[in-house]
Design a protein around this motif. Sequence first.
Motif, short mmCIF file in Angstrom:
data_model
loop_
_atom_site.label_atom_id
_atom_site.label_comp_id
_atom_site.label_asym_id
_atom_site.label_seq_id
_atom_site.Cartn_x
_atom_site.Cartn_y
_atom_site.Cartn_z
N THR A 120 0.84 -1.20 0.00
CA THR A 120 0.00 0.00 0.00
C THR A 120 0.88 1.25 0.00
N HIS A 121 0.56 2.17 -0.88
CA HIS A 121 1.33 3.43 -0.94
C HIS A 121 0.46 4.64 -0.64
N HIS A 122 -0.68 4.72 -1.30
CA HIS A 122 -1.42 5.98 -1.28
C HIS A 122 -2.82 5.76 -0.75
N VAL A 123 -3.05 6.34 0.42
CA VAL A 123 -4.35 6.22 1.07
C VAL A 123 -5.01 7.60 1.04
N ILE A 169 -0.40 -1.16 -9.58
CA ILE A 169 -1.11 0.11 -9.35
C ILE A 169 -0.30 0.91 -8.34
N HIS A 170 0.16 2.08 -8.77
CA HIS A 170 0.97 2.92 -7.89
C HIS A 170 0.19 4.16 -7.46
N GLY A 171 0.27 5.23 -8.22
CA GLY A 171 -0.48 6.43 -7.84
C GLY A 171 -1.96 6.14 -7.76
N ASP A 231 3.45 7.32 -12.74
CA ASP A 231 3.99 7.23 -11.39
C ASP A 231 2.94 7.69 -10.37
N ASN A 232 2.87 8.99 -10.10
CA ASN A 232 1.86 9.49 -9.17
C ASN A 232 0.76 10.25 -9.90
N THR A 233 -0.34 10.51 -9.20
CA THR A 233 -1.46 11.22 -9.82
C THR A 233 -2.14 12.11 -8.80
N PRO A 312 10.07 12.98 -13.16
CA PRO A 312 9.28 13.53 -12.06
C PRO A 312 8.56 12.44 -11.27
N HIS A 313 8.34 12.73 -9.99
CA HIS A 313 7.75 11.71 -9.11
C HIS A 313 6.35 12.15 -8.64
N GLY A 314 6.28 12.89 -7.53
CA GLY A 314 4.96 13.26 -7.02
C GLY A 314 4.30 14.33 -7.86
N PRO A 367 13.64 16.59 -5.23
CA PRO A 367 12.25 16.90 -4.83
C PRO A 367 11.31 15.73 -5.16
N LEU A 368 10.61 15.23 -4.16
CA LEU A 368 9.74 14.06 -4.39
C LEU A 368 8.25 14.38 -4.27
N HIS A 369 7.87 15.07 -3.20
CA HIS A 369 6.44 15.36 -3.02
C HIS A 369 6.27 16.74 -2.42
N THR A 370 5.10 17.33 -2.66
CA THR A 370 4.82 18.69 -2.18
C THR A 370 3.50 18.70 -1.44
N PRO A 418 13.65 12.05 3.10
CA PRO A 418 12.19 12.03 3.14
C PRO A 418 11.57 11.67 1.79
N GLY A 419 10.45 10.95 1.83
CA GLY A 419 9.70 10.63 0.62
C GLY A 419 8.49 11.54 0.55
N HIS A 420 7.35 11.02 1.03
CA HIS A 420 6.16 11.87 1.09
C HIS A 420 6.24 12.82 2.27
N LEU A 421 5.45 13.86 2.19
CA LEU A 421 5.18 14.70 3.34
C LEU A 421 3.73 15.14 3.21
N CYS A 440 10.24 10.00 6.59
CA CYS A 440 11.63 9.78 6.23
C CYS A 440 11.90 8.29 6.06
N LYS A 441 12.59 7.98 4.97
CA LYS A 441 12.80 6.57 4.63
C LYS A 441 13.86 5.91 5.49
N PHE A 442 14.75 6.71 6.04
CA PHE A 442 15.82 6.16 6.88
C PHE A 442 15.75 6.80 8.27
N PRO A 480 5.57 2.91 5.53
CA PRO A 480 4.49 3.72 4.99
C PRO A 480 5.05 4.60 3.89
N HIS A 481 4.28 4.85 2.86
CA HIS A 481 4.73 5.75 1.81
C HIS A 481 4.13 7.12 2.02
N ASP A 482 2.84 7.10 2.26
CA ASP A 482 2.10 8.35 2.24
C ASP A 482 1.19 8.37 3.46
S1 RUQ Z 1 5.60 7.08 -3.90
S2 RUQ Z 1 8.09 8.38 -1.83
CU1 RUQ Z 1 4.89 5.19 -3.89
CU2 RUQ Z 1 4.01 7.84 -3.23
CU3 RUQ Z 1 6.78 8.79 -3.46
#
Ligand code: RUQ
Length: 625
Positions: A120-123, A169-171, A231-233, A312-314, A367-370, A418-421, A440-442, A480-482
Amino acid sequence: MKKGKEKETRRLPNLSRREFMRNTAAVGALGAGIAATGLAPVRAAKASAIEKTVVPPGELDEYYGFWSGGPSGEVRILGIPSMRELMRIPVFNYDGASGYGLTNESKRVLGPDAPPNGDTHHVHMSYTDGTYDGRYLFVNDKANTRIARIRCDVMKTDKVIGIPNVQAIHGLRLQKVPRTGYVFCNGEFRIPHPNDGSILDEPEKYYTLYTAVDADTMEIKWQVIVDGNLDNTDTDYSGKYAAATCYNAEGAVDLAGMMAAERDWTVIFNIPRIEQAVREGKYITLGDSKVPVVDGRGRTPYTLYVPTPKSPHGVNTSPDGKYFIANGKLSPTCTVISIELVDKWFAGELKDPRDVVVAEPELGLGPLHTTFDGRGNAYTTLFIDSQVVKWNIADAIRAYKGEKVNYIRQKIDVHYQPGHLKASMAETKEADGKWLVSLCKFSKDRYLNVGVLKPENDQLIDISGERMELVHDGPTFPEPHDAIMVHRSKLKTVRKIWDRKDPYFAETVEMAKRDGVVLERDNKVIRDGNRVRVYMTSSAPRYGLNEIRVRRGDEVTITITNIDKIEDLTHGFTLCDHGIAIEIGPQQTSSVTFKAEKAGVYWYYCQWFCHALHLEMRGRLLVEP
Ligand code: RUQ
Ligand code: CUA
């Protein structure tokens, strides 16, 4: 000091937060005490800022935080600002406490042959009119290409569906306006069509799709073929557009190939036009699936590909509804896309897809997420710099036009990578700019060493003032991702006990009716050939039956109704040496089916400590040879 602590523990429930802080020597001395240990980042936070995170015993948090659980396959609920973990909701994983994946009711949700894991990544919570409505949560499973829905009234997963024609399924995001009609999800990896072995090592023939699912029925409404991967949406605040990032425009299958191009893109979907194409029959279908598939590759009326540096990611929508912001990952920039100009593009008034870009602020490395505070500022994670940067969107736009303005407001160190915030309510038009979590991933040295696998570090940052202040470290099980932060006023509908008419166990109630059983009253065993249906009640501290007799080889279904009506009085049913455990909340009916393959005596017991005689809450399954 010890004495004082004991004293205030007794008095706590009546203390205000300030009194609690003043009286708690250990916390009150944080500023000075921690400085003495030499942990610099904590020393930087003022005790007055940390004070705001303290939720004294007996008091409640202001926000519900919903965290995805990554490869644990679950969703977690945390209280903010205390960062206390309140609950875990099994979604794609099997869970031995609640019996999720074991009970008949949860198996109906998961479907036959459900894999035991998920990722699970995005809730995200459902919306009405641009803000959270407390009905559902939706979450992706990257590992097995599924999505799930969680009912917020009982915090249980009620639907799991597989997404056809795609892989991973990611984003995942929800339509915000007028309400969550659609769940949008990204198929990340490009695959052959059909993926049956007839095409293997010909990556130029692979492609992936964007999927729209009806949030109410969980039926798949349509899909769009895209160039590149997804990737993300995120979605806008008019209900018209959704945007998704692509990090592998090259269509490569190796690392070097995926990073080759300086720009990939953000693809913007014109939802009304896609719906119209579906209505007019301008679609194909793929394989066995009947889902309408619209081709959105190249220049089409349905899609706009905005060149975006680099991998680009987020992608995140500002709460004023004006911008999509794509996060550059391998470029130190974010790309700010004006939704007003996207309108103009689709109206044919602009020539170059880059014309919809209104800013490209340089923020730092990775830069990953805003996220947003609702006051015109954006906050972006810098993975490589291990920082969160606060910047002003309007100033970034002015700088892009050539004005000499500094759009960077502040950078704060986070620990680490950090990944998501996410800021409080930031994905709604009611973004309130109080708290921000940096996932933070680490965690490296931030906690006692627990072995090679470390927790991740979810840091709480106070963003209510001019300056960001780091106020709390929160360890979380990887990973957790998000997360989202929902004000508790949005969740007034959470139940305390089950409704006897709840659809979650309606099928089980039907089965009982066919057997002429009144679940709330009857304790009986019904034999039907070698199928045995056992009905009983539970009420602290006893089961309605303290012995059940079956024969070896029987298929046994045990159905238990918890007739206790007291909040929090959950019982369980664990059958020894059979791999069976279920949860039965107050007024809930739960059932489980298994084969009695071994003759002998097997004790069953209640696994939730429900009463002083909880240990005595047990009985025997007698299996005749
Ligand atoms: S991703 S750490 Cu699976 Cu939401 Cu960016
Ligand atoms: Cu019922 Cu323990």
